[in-house]
Design a protein around this motif. Structure first.
Motif, short mmCIF file in Angstrom:
data_model
loop_
_atom_site.label_atom_id
_atom_site.label_comp_id
_atom_site.label_asym_id
_atom_site.label_seq_id
_atom_site.Cartn_x
_atom_site.Cartn_y
_atom_site.Cartn_z
N PRO A 238 -5.67 -19.31 -3.86
CA PRO A 238 -4.38 -18.79 -3.40
C PRO A 238 -4.55 -17.79 -2.26
CG PRO A 238 -5.02 -17.71 -5.43
CD PRO A 238 -6.04 -18.79 -5.20
N PRO A 239 -3.45 -17.46 -1.55
CA PRO A 239 -3.56 -16.52 -0.43
C PRO A 239 -4.00 -15.14 -0.90
CG PRO A 239 -1.45 -17.67 -0.42
CD PRO A 239 -2.08 -17.95 -1.74
N MET A 240 -4.46 -14.34 0.04
CA MET A 240 -4.85 -12.97 -0.26
C MET A 240 -3.65 -12.18 -0.79
SD MET A 240 -6.55 -10.07 2.27
CE MET A 240 -8.16 -10.87 2.41
N ASN A 241 -3.90 -11.29 -1.76
CA ASN A 241 -2.87 -10.38 -2.27
C ASN A 241 -2.70 -9.20 -1.32
OD1 ASN A 241 -2.41 -11.58 -5.03
ND2 ASN A 241 -4.61 -11.16 -5.20
N PHE A 242 -1.47 -8.73 -1.18
CA PHE A 242 -1.21 -7.57 -0.32
C PHE A 242 -0.48 -6.49 -1.10
CE2 PHE A 242 -1.29 -11.14 2.79
CZ PHE A 242 -2.41 -10.72 3.51
N LEU A 243 -0.98 -5.25 -0.98
CA LEU A 243 -0.37 -4.08 -1.61
C LEU A 243 0.02 -3.09 -0.52
CD1 LEU A 243 -2.70 -3.33 -4.66
CD2 LEU A 243 -0.27 -3.89 -4.78
N PRO A 244 1.31 -2.84 -0.31
CA PRO A 244 1.70 -1.83 0.67
C PRO A 244 1.49 -0.44 0.12
CG PRO A 244 3.64 -2.71 -0.41
CD PRO A 244 2.47 -3.49 -0.95
N GLY A 245 1.16 0.51 0.97
CA GLY A 245 0.96 1.88 0.50
C GLY A 245 0.66 2.83 1.65
N GLN A 246 0.15 3.99 1.29
CA GLN A 246 -0.12 5.05 2.25
C GLN A 246 -1.49 5.64 1.99
OE1 GLN A 246 2.23 8.69 1.87
NE2 GLN A 246 2.59 8.69 4.08
N VAL A 247 -2.17 6.05 3.07
CA VAL A 247 -3.47 6.71 2.94
C VAL A 247 -3.25 8.21 2.82
CG1 VAL A 247 -5.73 7.11 4.00
CG2 VAL A 247 -4.60 4.89 4.28
N ARG A 248 -3.85 8.82 1.79
CA ARG A 248 -3.75 10.27 1.60
C ARG A 248 -5.12 10.85 1.32
NH1 ARG A 248 1.61 10.85 -2.32
NH2 ARG A 248 3.09 9.84 -0.92
N GLY A 252 -10.55 15.82 -1.27
CA GLY A 252 -11.62 15.46 -0.35
C GLY A 252 -11.92 13.98 -0.27
N VAL A 253 -11.21 13.17 -1.07
CA VAL A 253 -11.41 11.72 -1.07
C VAL A 253 -10.16 11.03 -0.52
CG1 VAL A 253 -11.83 9.68 -2.49
CG2 VAL A 253 -12.97 11.84 -3.04
N ARG A 254 -10.38 10.12 0.41
CA ARG A 254 -9.24 9.37 0.91
C ARG A 254 -8.78 8.37 -0.15
NH1 ARG A 254 -11.47 11.49 4.94
NH2 ARG A 254 -13.43 10.35 5.03
N CYS A 255 -7.50 8.38 -0.42
CA CYS A 255 -6.94 7.51 -1.45
C CYS A 255 -5.84 6.65 -0.87
CB CYS A 255 -6.37 8.34 -2.61
SG CYS A 255 -7.60 9.23 -3.54
N PHE A 256 -5.65 5.50 -1.49
CA PHE A 256 -4.57 4.61 -1.13
C PHE A 256 -3.50 4.73 -2.20
CE2 PHE A 256 -2.51 0.43 -1.37
CZ PHE A 256 -2.12 0.24 -0.05
N ILE A 257 -2.30 5.13 -1.81
CA ILE A 257 -1.19 5.30 -2.75
C ILE A 257 -0.33 4.04 -2.70
CG2 ILE A 257 0.66 6.83 -3.50
CD1 ILE A 257 -2.07 8.19 -3.17
N THR A 258 -0.24 3.33 -3.81
CA THR A 258 0.50 2.07 -3.80
C THR A 258 2.00 2.32 -3.81
OG1 THR A 258 0.50 1.87 -6.20
CG2 THR A 258 -1.34 0.91 -5.03
N ALA A 259 2.72 1.47 -3.12
CA ALA A 259 4.18 1.56 -3.06
C ALA A 259 4.77 1.10 -4.38
CB ALA A 259 4.72 0.70 -1.91
N GLY A 281 -1.99 9.80 5.96
CA GLY A 281 -0.57 10.06 6.13
C GLY A 281 0.22 8.89 6.68
N LYS A 282 -0.47 7.79 7.00
CA LYS A 282 0.20 6.62 7.59
C LYS A 282 0.30 5.48 6.58
CE LYS A 282 -1.28 7.58 12.36
NZ LYS A 282 -1.97 7.03 13.54
N LEU A 283 1.25 4.58 6.84
CA LEU A 283 1.42 3.40 6.00
C LEU A 283 0.44 2.32 6.42
CD1 LEU A 283 5.34 3.18 5.88
CD2 LEU A 283 3.80 4.14 4.14
#
Length: 369
Positions: A238-248, A252-259, A281-283
């Motif tokens: 199947p196609p790749m899964n996509f999760l929208p979110g924001q980098v925060r 001290g660790v960069r995290c991906f915040i899921t929408a 801070g960007k989507l």
């Protein structure tokens, strides 16, 4: 055989839209290149321009370094196999395959030798006296390919030749085309909308969208290192899964915040951390292949995701689990035994391997590396 070079090729119909914008690709001698993309992306138009059946609005088309933009189709030494076979119904298989050679006034003995040799390669020697109406779709397609082979052209072009066949016959014919390519050592350019065909046949694949080349690379590179979100979603079943979110930045660790879900997906890979630094801070969008969602943690970089099971498909050798997490719908490729622990309508936990995650810029849709 030959190499085919397209340099800044464009196609527009009068004052209408430009269907091919700026295509530059190089097809190497004896290479099997596949043009793939959704309907209307311009792949068949591009193939017809190489054949000389469509005029080129701008750019250069080279065959072995010689510019052939204005050369008529009959003088290009290129053979094309069409989707609808285009066989003469009143002629036998032999006559269909020999027709083009007769127009060239070739000696009868030479014609018979070429047709017999092509029929032997395609395993249709017992069909030479039949007419198209007495054959199956797969046999007719072999005759159409044989008609191209006897010409001994520099380049073979295929325009969705398997689309009229059933699924089982398509699979068998794909194998035959691979064998044919090895036997003939020919330069082949093949058009399809089926990405499975593209992945199994092509030495390299041109992924097209709206008249533009999205990526031109080997099948495994397209799958494992897509250049943008379109290629990531188009290549793979199947196609790749996509999760929208924001980098925060969290502790001290960069995290991906899921929408839609209040949770952090920590990005611990050093290369990913570095690449995502300008995006704090960007989507952005996280992409993950179905096989990298698992029911057990596979490594220390696996992140648990709370999901609801919407549907299960157990196909014997593998199983697909269709799940929902917040506002996102995902699909996981699991083993038949792993899926036994899941039940439709219930909650579960899947583990996302961030080591295999891809991140895409929301504005450009390009991969972030």
């Amino acid at each position: 055989m030959a190499n085919v070079t397209l340099t800044h090729i464009a196609k527009a119909y009068g004052n209408g839209p430009t269907v091919i914008r700026d295509v530059t690709i190089d097809v190497r001698d004896q290479e099997f290149v596949v043009l793939v993309g959704p309907s209307g992306c311009g792949k068949s138009t591009l193939l017809r321009m190489i054949a000389g059946l469509e005029d080129i609005t701008s750019g250069d088309l080279l065959l072995d370094g010689k510019r052939i933009n204005d050369l008529p189709p009959k003088d290009r030494d290129i053979a094309m196999v069409f989707q609808n076979y285009a066989l003469y119904p009143h002629m036998t298989v032999f006559e269909n395959m020999a027709f083009g050679l007769k127009l060239r006034n070739m000696a009868k003995a030479d014609i018979r030798e070429r047709v017999t040799q092509a029929a032997r390669i395609l395993e249709i020697e017992n069909l030479l006296d039949r007419k198209p109406k007495d054959m199956s779709g797969g046999q007719r397609q072999r005759v159409a390919i044989g008609r191209a082979i006897v010409r001994e052209p520099k380049v073979f072009l295929f325009d969705e030749p398997l689309s009229n066949l059933d699924a089982k016959l398509r699979g068998q014919t794909r194998i035959e085309l691979q064998k044919l390519h090895r036997q003939l050592r020919a330069t082949m350019i093949y058009v399809t909308h089926d990405q499975v065909e593209a992945m199994t046949l092509g030495d390299r694949i041109v992924v097209l969208r709206g008249g533009d080349v999205m990526q031109f690379d080997t099948p495994l590179t397209l799958y494992n290192r897509p250049a943008n979100r379109f290629v990531a979603g188009f290549i793979g079943t199947p196609p790749m899964n996509f999760l929208p979110g924001q980098v925060r930045q969290v502790d001290g660790v960069r995290c991906f915040i899921t929408a839609g879900v209040a949770m952090n997906i920590p990005i611990t890979d050093v290369a990913q951390q570095t690449a995502l630094t300008p995006y704090v801070g960007k989507l952005v969008t996280l992409g993950i292949r179905a096989e990298h969602l698992t029911v057990v943690s596979v490594n220390e970089q696996a992140v648990p995701l709370p999901v609801r099971i919407d549907a299960l498909e157990n196909m014997g050798n593998e199983a697909l689990a269709y799940v929902t997490m917040g506002e996102s719908r995902l699909v996981a490729r699991l083993s038949p035994t792993d899926v036994l622990a899941l039940a439709v309508g219930q909650s579960a936990t899947l583990f996302l391997s961030t080591a295999h995650a891809h991140f895409f810029d929301d504005e450009t849709e390009l991969v972030i590396r």
